[in-house]
Design an enzyme around this catalytic site. Structure first.
Site, PDB file in Angstrom:
ATOM      1  N   ARG A   5      -3.055  -3.776  11.080  1.00  0.00           N
ATOM      2  CA  ARG A   5      -1.768  -3.330  10.499  1.00  0.00           C
ATOM      3  C   ARG A   5      -1.110  -4.520   9.809  1.00  0.00           C
ATOM      4  O   ARG A   5      -0.373  -5.300  10.413  1.00  0.00           O
ATOM      5  CB  ARG A   5      -0.856  -2.771  11.583  1.00  0.00           C
ATOM      6  CG  ARG A   5       0.525  -2.377  11.087  1.00  0.00           C
ATOM      7  CD  ARG A   5       0.510  -1.259  10.105  1.00  0.00           C
ATOM      8  NE  ARG A   5       0.037  -0.024  10.732  1.00  0.00           N
ATOM      9  CZ  ARG A   5      -0.326   1.058  10.057  1.00  0.00           C
ATOM     10  NH1 ARG A   5      -0.316   1.040   8.747  1.00  0.00           N
ATOM     11  NH2 ARG A   5      -0.736   2.127  10.689  1.00  0.00           N
TER      12      ARG A   5
ATOM     13  N   ARG B 214     -12.730  -0.890   6.312  1.00  0.00           N
ATOM     14  CA  ARG B 214     -11.747  -1.790   6.952  1.00  0.00           C
ATOM     15  C   ARG B 214     -11.916  -1.813   8.473  1.00  0.00           C
ATOM     16  O   ARG B 214     -11.234  -2.576   9.160  1.00  0.00           O
ATOM     17  CB  ARG B 214     -10.318  -1.397   6.583  1.00  0.00           C
ATOM     18  CG  ARG B 214      -9.874  -0.031   7.094  1.00  0.00           C
ATOM     19  CD  ARG B 214      -8.375   0.202   6.832  1.00  0.00           C
ATOM     20  NE  ARG B 214      -7.942   1.527   7.280  1.00  0.00           N
ATOM     21  CZ  ARG B 214      -6.667   1.882   7.443  1.00  0.00           C
ATOM     22  NH1 ARG B 214      -5.696   1.001   7.162  1.00  0.00           N
ATOM     23  NH2 ARG B 214      -6.339   3.091   7.857  1.00  0.00           N
TER      24      ARG B 214
ATOM     25  N   HIS C 240      -4.628  -2.955  -0.094  1.00  0.00           N
ATOM     26  CA  HIS C 240      -3.411  -2.333   0.453  1.00  0.00           C
ATOM     27  C   HIS C 240      -2.495  -3.437   1.019  1.00  0.00           C
ATOM     28  O   HIS C 240      -2.265  -3.486   2.233  1.00  0.00           O
ATOM     29  CB  HIS C 240      -3.861  -1.360   1.550  1.00  0.00           C
ATOM     30  CG  HIS C 240      -2.824  -0.451   2.112  1.00  0.00           C
ATOM     31  ND1 HIS C 240      -1.661  -0.868   2.701  1.00  0.00           N
ATOM     32  CD2 HIS C 240      -2.785   0.901   2.201  1.00  0.00           C
ATOM     33  CE1 HIS C 240      -0.964   0.154   3.124  1.00  0.00           C
ATOM     34  NE2 HIS C 240      -1.597   1.241   2.822  1.00  0.00           N
TER      35      HIS C 240
ATOM     36  N   ASP D 143       6.958   6.252  -0.413  1.00  0.00           N
ATOM     37  CA  ASP D 143       5.488   6.322  -0.491  1.00  0.00           C
ATOM     38  C   ASP D 143       5.160   6.892  -1.869  1.00  0.00           C
ATOM     39  O   ASP D 143       5.183   8.091  -2.080  1.00  0.00           O
ATOM     40  CB  ASP D 143       4.948   7.236   0.612  1.00  0.00           C
ATOM     41  CG  ASP D 143       3.441   7.083   0.793  1.00  0.00           C
ATOM     42  OD1 ASP D 143       2.920   7.607   1.801  1.00  0.00           O
ATOM     43  OD2 ASP D 143       2.808   6.442  -0.074  1.00  0.00           O
TER      44      ASP D 143
ATOM     45  N   GLU E  70       0.399  -2.114  -3.562  1.00  0.00           N
ATOM     46  CA  GLU E  70      -1.051  -1.957  -3.429  1.00  0.00           C
ATOM     47  C   GLU E  70      -1.709  -1.792  -4.798  1.00  0.00           C
ATOM     48  O   GLU E  70      -1.306  -0.930  -5.585  1.00  0.00           O
ATOM     49  CB  GLU E  70      -1.341  -0.744  -2.554  1.00  0.00           C
ATOM     50  CG  GLU E  70      -0.638  -0.801  -1.200  1.00  0.00           C
ATOM     51  CD  GLU E  70      -0.550   0.532  -0.506  1.00  0.00           C
ATOM     52  OE1 GLU E  70      -1.472   1.372  -0.675  1.00  0.00           O
ATOM     53  OE2 GLU E  70       0.444   0.762   0.201  1.00  0.00           O
TER      54      GLU E  70
HETATM   55  O1  TA6 Z   1      -0.379   3.263   1.081  1.00  0.00           O
HETATM   56  C1  TA6 Z   1       0.540   4.149   1.625  1.00  0.00           C
HETATM   57  C2  TA6 Z   1      -0.165   4.984   2.679  1.00  0.00           C
HETATM   58  O2  TA6 Z   1      -1.144   5.822   2.106  1.00  0.00           O
HETATM   59  C3  TA6 Z   1       0.898   5.750   3.446  1.00  0.00           C
HETATM   60  O3  TA6 Z   1       0.801   7.138   3.219  1.00  0.00           O
HETATM   61  C4  TA6 Z   1       0.644   5.363   4.916  1.00  0.00           C
HETATM   62  O4  TA6 Z   1      -0.233   6.284   5.514  1.00  0.00           O
HETATM   63  C5  TA6 Z   1       0.023   3.969   4.732  1.00  0.00           C
HETATM   64  O5  TA6 Z   1      -0.843   4.127   3.623  1.00  0.00           O
HETATM   65  C6  TA6 Z   1      -0.649   3.397   5.949  1.00  0.00           C
HETATM   66  O6  TA6 Z   1      -1.850   4.061   6.208  1.00  0.00           O
HETATM   67  P1  TA6 Z   1      -2.671   3.643   7.531  1.00  0.00           P
HETATM   68  O7  TA6 Z   1      -3.859   4.538   7.565  1.00  0.00           O
HETATM   69  O8  TA6 Z   1      -3.035   2.191   7.402  1.00  0.00           O
HETATM   70  O9  TA6 Z   1      -1.691   3.856   8.665  1.00  0.00           O
END
Ligand code: TA6
Length: 301
Positions: free
Chosen positions: A75, A101, A170, A214, A273
């Site tokens: 995270r 990942r 990301h 988002d 991202e």
């Molecule tokens: O990049 C934004 C997103 O697609 C959000 O919708 C949220 O889900 C975020 O990614 C984090 O995703 P993750 O699977 O890492 O919790």
């Protein structure tokens, strides 16, 4: 008997500059420390976790609640999303943002040049990936730790059929207070608002964050600048080979809903991202290699 990390250090270490270490969760990571910058890149997920150019605080953000384990996403830092983005269209049980990942990557090379230290990691299709995805590929992540953080994600289609892939760097950035941050560079760009029924809207002026945000900006190849007045810095996010930019902050409720995200952490981060997602998935002919680059710099305000 040398441990894996000791063997990797023997092969790739550079005295006084590069060391392969046991990072969080005991996961192998490449620590880079030069006069210009410091950085940390995990073999797990090909994951850049830290980058700090000289004279600056840490630029990447990582949750205190992050998992650090094989099979789990980190995270924060720079998750590599591939071969799909978000939920898998035809399998809701599949891991969000693809599977690369979640797995260990191969450390291919570490070199030192003028612009910094470049760490090259790779992952490729195999019997395991074929259970989730038909494509044959080699995915190489070339990370340069220097005055700039340059990440080049290079995808080769090693199959006999053309294939469309979704891909994202990301990136989570540290900010002092996301409520006081402005993003410039997306003015006039259309975006899909995932917080409003995926309606397509047009960005008016700078992006500010006043609620869970988002957004998938489409048809944009431009540079985004994160203006952080309280840290008195601008984080400049340039890119190549990408037509989408996602901006994300989970705000209050979504933060509380994520076990690997502290309830009070959301003001300190924002995701910008660099990606090719959804209808803008990158199409790769058999034998072709495509490259997507995110180049991050920091400028004092
Ligand atoms: O990049 C934004 C997103 O697609 C959000 O919708 C949220 O889900 C975020 O990614 C984090 O995703 P993750 O699977 O890492 O919790």
């Amino acid at each position: 008997m040398m441990s894996t990390i000791e063997m990797l250090n023997t092969k790739f270490g550079i005295a006084g500059v590069v060391q392969v270490v046991a990072g969080l969760g005991g996961l192998a990571a490449v620590r880079v420390e030069t006069g210009e910058a410091q950085g940390l890149v995990y073999l797990h997920g090909g994951h850049v976790a830290e980058w700090r150019p000289k004279g600056q605080d840490e630029v990447l953000w990582v949750s205190q609640k992050s998992y650090w384990a094989d099979g789990k996403p980190v995270r924060g830092g720079v998750p590599v999303c591939f071969p799909w983005f978000g939920p898998k269209a035809d399998d809701k049980a599949a891991p969000g943002h693809g599977f690369v990942r979640l797995m260990p990557w191969t450390l291919e090379a570490v070199t030192q040049e003028d612009e910094g230290v470049t760490v090259v990691l790779s992952t490729k299709s195999d019997d395991q990936t074929r259970k989730q995805w038909p494509g044959e590929y080699v995915l190489r992540h070339r990370v340069t730790i220097g005055r700039e953080l340059v990440m080049s994600l290079e995808l080769t289609n090693t199959g006999r059929e053309a294939m469309a892939y979704q891909e994202a760097l990301h990136t989570y950035f540290t900010v002092a207070d996301v409520k006081r941050v402005k993003l410039t560079g997306l003015e006039g760009v259309k975006y899909v608002d995932k917080m409003d029924g995926s309606k397509v809207k047009t960005q008016e002026g700078a992006v500010t964050i006043t609620a869970e945000t988002d957004r998938v900006y489409v048809g944009t190849t431009g540079t985004v600048t994160i203006e952080d007045p309280d840290k008195m810095r601008r984080i400049v996010v340039a890119k190549e080979g990408s037509t989408n930019t996602v901006v994300w902050n989970p705000w209050v409720a979504k933060s509380k809903a994520m076990a690997d995200f502290g309830d009070e952490e959301w003001p300190g981060m924002i995701c910008v991202e660099t990606c090719n997602v959804g209808a803008d998935a990158v199409k790769v002919a058999a034998g072709e290699t495509v490259k997507m680059v995110q180049r991050v710099g920091v400028v004092r305000m």
